[in-house]
Design a protein around this motif. Sequence first.
Motif, short mmCIF file in Angstrom:
data_model
loop_
_atom_site.label_atom_id
_atom_site.label_comp_id
_atom_site.label_asym_id
_atom_site.label_seq_id
_atom_site.Cartn_x
_atom_site.Cartn_y
_atom_site.Cartn_z
N UNK A 47 0.84 -1.21 0.00
CA UNK A 47 0.00 0.00 0.00
C UNK A 47 0.87 1.25 0.00
N UNK A 48 1.87 1.28 0.87
CA UNK A 48 2.76 2.44 0.95
C UNK A 48 3.55 2.63 -0.34
N UNK A 49 4.03 1.55 -0.91
CA UNK A 49 4.81 1.65 -2.16
C UNK A 49 3.94 2.13 -3.31
N UNK A 50 2.68 1.66 -3.39
CA UNK A 50 1.76 2.15 -4.43
C UNK A 50 1.48 3.64 -4.27
N UNK A 51 1.54 4.13 -3.04
CA UNK A 51 1.30 5.56 -2.77
C UNK A 51 2.54 6.40 -3.07
N UNK A 81 12.71 1.52 7.00
CA UNK A 81 13.12 0.43 7.88
C UNK A 81 11.89 -0.33 8.36
N UNK A 82 12.14 -1.53 8.83
CA UNK A 82 11.12 -2.34 9.47
C UNK A 82 11.75 -2.96 10.70
N UNK A 83 11.14 -2.74 11.85
CA UNK A 83 11.70 -3.19 13.11
C UNK A 83 10.70 -4.11 13.81
N UNK A 84 11.16 -5.27 14.24
CA UNK A 84 10.32 -6.18 15.02
C UNK A 84 10.54 -5.89 16.49
N UNK A 85 9.46 -5.72 17.21
CA UNK A 85 9.51 -5.48 18.65
C UNK A 85 8.87 -6.69 19.32
N UNK A 86 9.67 -7.63 19.72
CA UNK A 86 9.15 -8.88 20.26
C UNK A 86 9.06 -8.83 21.78
N UNK A 87 7.97 -9.31 22.29
CA UNK A 87 7.82 -9.47 23.73
C UNK A 87 7.63 -8.18 24.51
N UNK A 88 6.94 -7.19 23.95
CA UNK A 88 6.66 -5.98 24.73
C UNK A 88 5.61 -6.31 25.79
N UNK A 89 5.60 -5.60 26.90
CA UNK A 89 4.63 -5.92 27.96
C UNK A 89 3.16 -5.82 27.51
N UNK A 90 2.82 -4.81 26.72
CA UNK A 90 1.43 -4.62 26.32
C UNK A 90 1.02 -5.58 25.21
N UNK A 91 1.93 -5.90 24.32
CA UNK A 91 1.64 -6.76 23.18
C UNK A 91 2.81 -7.72 23.00
N UNK A 92 2.51 -8.99 23.00
CA UNK A 92 3.61 -9.95 22.88
C UNK A 92 4.47 -9.76 21.63
N UNK A 93 3.88 -9.30 20.55
CA UNK A 93 4.63 -9.11 19.32
C UNK A 93 4.16 -7.82 18.66
N UNK A 94 5.10 -6.99 18.23
CA UNK A 94 4.75 -5.74 17.56
C UNK A 94 5.75 -5.47 16.45
N UNK A 95 5.34 -4.68 15.50
CA UNK A 95 6.22 -4.31 14.41
C UNK A 95 6.08 -2.83 14.10
N UNK A 96 7.15 -2.23 13.67
CA UNK A 96 7.18 -0.82 13.30
C UNK A 96 7.78 -0.73 11.91
N UNK A 97 7.04 -0.15 10.97
CA UNK A 97 7.54 0.06 9.61
C UNK A 97 7.53 1.55 9.32
N UNK A 98 8.65 2.07 8.86
CA UNK A 98 8.79 3.50 8.58
C UNK A 98 8.89 3.74 7.08
N UNK A 99 8.11 4.71 6.60
CA UNK A 99 8.09 5.10 5.20
C UNK A 99 8.22 6.62 5.11
N UNK A 100 8.81 7.11 4.04
CA UNK A 100 8.88 8.55 3.81
C UNK A 100 8.33 8.87 2.43
N UNK A 101 7.90 10.10 2.29
CA UNK A 101 7.59 10.64 0.97
C UNK A 101 8.91 11.22 0.47
#
Length: 87
Positions: free
Chosen positions: A47-51, A57-77
């Motif tokens: 979706x981001x690439x089509x836009x 970058x893409x960062x995996x955040x494993x084992x956070x207290x609120x959510x066992x697994x989370x991910x962060x993906x960063x995009x720029x214009x």
Amino acid sequence: MDARWTDWIDQVPWNALLSTAGLLAFITHSHAAGTCSTTTRGFLTPVALRAGLVQLDQVALCGTPQHPHAGLSLFIRPLPAVRALEH
């Protein structure tokens, strides 16, 4: 999970909403390992690439207290000069 839970994401004009060199972060979370990265790679990244955005970058955040697994993906214009280099 509703099959249409991500329908709205593809309808947003991300490139138009961001200023030049604007930053967009998708943060996903799940209670199952691998679900966040699968969602990001399989749906959010295309979706981001089509836009016209560029993935920083893409960062995996494993084992956070609120959510066992989370991910962060960063995009720029990209800046106009960078976009011209892509063509």
